[in-house]
Design an enzyme around this catalytic site. Structure first.
Site, short mmCIF file in Angstrom:
data_model
loop_
_atom_site.label_atom_id
_atom_site.label_comp_id
_atom_site.label_asym_id
_atom_site.label_seq_id
_atom_site.Cartn_x
_atom_site.Cartn_y
_atom_site.Cartn_z
N LYS A 283 0.84 -1.19 0.00
CA LYS A 283 0.00 0.00 0.00
C LYS A 283 0.88 1.24 0.00
CE LYS A 283 -4.63 -0.66 1.84
NZ LYS A 283 -5.56 -0.32 2.94
N GLU A 368 -19.57 -6.35 8.88
CA GLU A 368 -20.54 -5.59 9.66
C GLU A 368 -21.64 -6.47 10.26
OE1 GLU A 368 -18.62 -2.88 6.66
OE2 GLU A 368 -19.62 -4.84 6.55
N ARG A 396 -25.84 -2.85 5.93
CA ARG A 396 -25.66 -4.27 5.65
C ARG A 396 -26.15 -5.14 6.80
NH1 ARG A 396 -19.88 -5.38 3.09
NH2 ARG A 396 -20.38 -4.70 0.99
#
Length: 635
Positions: A283, A368, A396
């Site tokens: 990253k 979630e 969600r």
């Protein structure tokens, strides 16, 4: 703009480049991404890490005939640049510019819109199944980060695609070395079950003792054996896992070796059945500040390229800061307080809590649904969980909120960050629906603070409430400047607060709209219109006593909320008026029944009519209508 990149207007142009120029192109794309994001803000670290993946895919495959589905979209900037949006990329995330995420309305190369994690494999499986039904033969490629692989939906998609034995179906697992060991490390237990068996342990003991007896080299031999054992785990575990799902596993590969990626993708084109290509990337690759702090540069505002420092001046304390500090203070007083989040420790203000109470902080990854039911389990055992999740992502988990928390009267406390209009991230990230989808849940108490002090008080309210779930929703931005935390006592459930009196209308506002309603009232004073403004505080239950006392004479009632008007706070007030057989005319002001585009927050609020001036105009028109004796009803 740099020489090679200037010549790339489409993937067709990319294919004309000699392979030895691809690394140079990757460097140019990185510089361009850094230049634009430093001005516009955006998701930098993930996109810098995926540059070679995008180049290799477009070099080998034939988009848009071959279909690429990028998970989340944080890693797609190079893809956008290579697919005809090079110049448009300069206006990234502006109101009239291109989106920060794949958008099917923006380009034929954006096959599927994504803003939430873990959806790409399921979508790609659907595209592959449709392709087979239609008798077509193109490739379908899903590019998913290792963090998104923690979401249950990813495994559901992997399982189904493997079951279907989808041909010309490729998953590129972008392992950025940030979270794969943490997120997927538990999978190593599969191999551990073998390596902790009685026969294996005895054999290992014998070999270990033998190595220790080797003169002069015993210690080195043991270290080497340990490294070999760990390497075998790293290689064998994913191979076994994905091949059990029915995939040909290839990797791990250096995700920044363009030549290797190109050769691998060319070879993969020849393989039957579903294939998973595991690539390891870094990253923030190519920008040292992002490499050193990928979390801060995941999603960032404008910054100075030479230093990596934010262009924005240090501002007021944010709602998430207040939430995090107050929760830490509450945890100091009450050992039952615990915090749960879904891969958003920094964003939800919980980094400090995690440092102070590591054993009482749980980051469940991008999961979630699991976060909510996990918290319900904590609550069932007598703990006091606070679940901090962005408003748009908590959508969600509505089934878990209903069945695993509310139905069982379990006091899970939800903190919804990034509520309302969030700005440049656009419709996938606006928290426009939480008041509606939470208001329908029985037994749930729903609160909206107007400032930092009210947030602290509502957190105390939630902590004391044990009759079922509760939720507090707050925006991304800073708390109002005039806020000063003095009163930290709980707010009586269902009790609003009148902030000013007036005889022409009752204006009930929540959250960020309270301040704007007060500003609107001052503008209306200049027109000879006096309105009573109240901070309703609670969307569920509404303050019926306040409404009766200030609107019982048939006065105009106006609701103002930074949420969709469909099923939101305005509808809650309307249902109360109907149930109380009150015939007041009701004007509901909020986010319209539409998806709000991306752009600066204030620009979008102006566009949808949530400025003080626009609110004042709506109220003035309604008051004028009432004064003329026109019929009441909903507006």
């Amino acid at each position: 703009m740099t020489p090679i990149l200037e010549s790339i207007d489409s993937p067709v142009d990319l294919k004309r480049l000699p392979a030895e120029k691809l690394d140079e192109l990757a460097a140019e794309i990185r510089r361009y991404i850094i230049e634009v994001v430093s001005q516009r803000g955006g998701h930098l670290a993930s996109s810098l890490g995926a540059v070679e993946i995008a180049i290799a895919l477009h070099y080998v495959f034939d988009s848009p005939v071959d279909k690429f589905v990028w998970d989340v979209g944080h890693q797609t900037y190079a893809h956008k640049i290579l697919t005809g949006r090079r110049d448009a990329f300069r206006e990234l995330r502006t109101r009239e510019g291109i989106s920060g995420f794949p958008n099917i309305a923006e380009s034929e190369h954006d096959v599927f819109g994504v803003g939430h994690a873990s959806t790409s494999i399921s979508a790609a499986t659907g595209l592959a199944a449709a392709r087979d039904i239609r008798g077509e033969d193109h490739f379908v490629v899903s590019v998913i980060g290792d963090g998104a692989l923690t979401g249950g939906m990813s495994f559901e998609g992997i399982n189904h695609a493997g079951h279907l034995k989808c041909s010309r179906f490729i998953i590129v697992l972008n392992d950025n070395e940030m979270s794969i060991s943490r997120n997927v490390g538990a999978l190593a237990r599969y191999l551990t079950r073998i390596t902790t068996g009685k026969l294996y342990l005895q054999m290992e003991k014998d070999v270990w003792e033998l190595l220790g007896r080797i003169p002069a080299y015993g210690v080195k031999a043991r270290k080497l054996a340990g490294r070999i054992k760990e390497s075998i785990k790293n290689l064998v575990v994913p191979n076994i896992l994905f091949e059990e799902f029915g995939y040909r596993y290839i990797g791990p590969l250096d995700g920044h070796d363009t030549e290797l990626l190109v050769d691998t993708f060319r070879n993969v084109r020849k393989l039957p059945g579903p294939v998973l290509v595991h690539v390891v990337t870094r990253k923030g690759k190519g920008y040292r500040f992002a490499e050193n702090d990928a979390e801060r540069f995941h999603g960032i505002g404008s910054f100075y390229k030479t230093t990596g420092n934010s262009r924005a001046a240090a501002g007021r304390e944010k709602y998430s800061d207040v939430f995090g500090s107050e929760l830490s203070a509450m945890a100091e007083e009450d050992p039952a307080v615990v915090a749960v989040t879904a891969a958003m420790k920094e964003g939800t203000g919980l980094a400090g809590f995690a440092g102070i109470f590591p054993d009482r902080f749980f980051d469940v990854g991008i999961s979630e649904q699991h976060a909510v039911t996990f918290a319900a389990g904590l609550a069932r055992s007598g703990l006091k969980p606070f679940v901090a999740i962005y408003s748009t992502f908590l959508q969600r988990s509505i089934d878990q909120i209903i069945h695993d928390s509310a139905l069982q009267r379990l006091p899970v406390r939800f903190a919804l960050d990034r509520a309302g209009i969030v700005g440049e991230d656009g419709p996938t990230h606006h928290g426009a629906f939480d008041l509606s989808y939470l208001r329908m849940v029985p037994r749930l108490v729903l609160m909206v603070p107007r400032n930092g002090q009210e947030l602290r008080r509502m957190m105390k309210t939630a902590l004391a409430h044990d009759g079922g779930p509760s939720a507090i929703r707050f925006p991304r931005g800073a708390i109002p400047a005039e806020d000063a935390a003095v009163d930290r006592s709980p707010v009586p459930i269902g009790r609003g607060e009148v902030l000013r009196e007036g005889g022409d209308a009752l204006v009930l506002a929540v959250g960020t709209m309270v301040e704007r309603a007060m500003d609107a009232a001052r503008l209306l004073d200049e027109e000879g219109i006096g309105v009573c403004v109240a901070d309703a505080r609670f969307v569920k239950p509404v303050d019926g006593d306040l409404i009766r006392s200030r609107a019982g004479d048939g006065r105009l009632v106006v609701t103002v909320e930074e949420s969709t008007i469909v099923g939101g706070f305005g509808d809650a007030v309307g249902q109360f008026l109907d149930g109380a057989e009150m015939t007041n005319r009701l004007v509901r002001i909020g986010i319209p029944d539409a998806f709000v585009p991306h752009g600066r927050r204030e620009e979008l609020l102006l566009e949808i009519g949530l400025t003080a001036e626009a609110i004042a105009r709506r109220i003035a028109a309604a008051v004028s209508s009432v004064r003329k004796g026109e019929h009441g009803g909903l507006v």
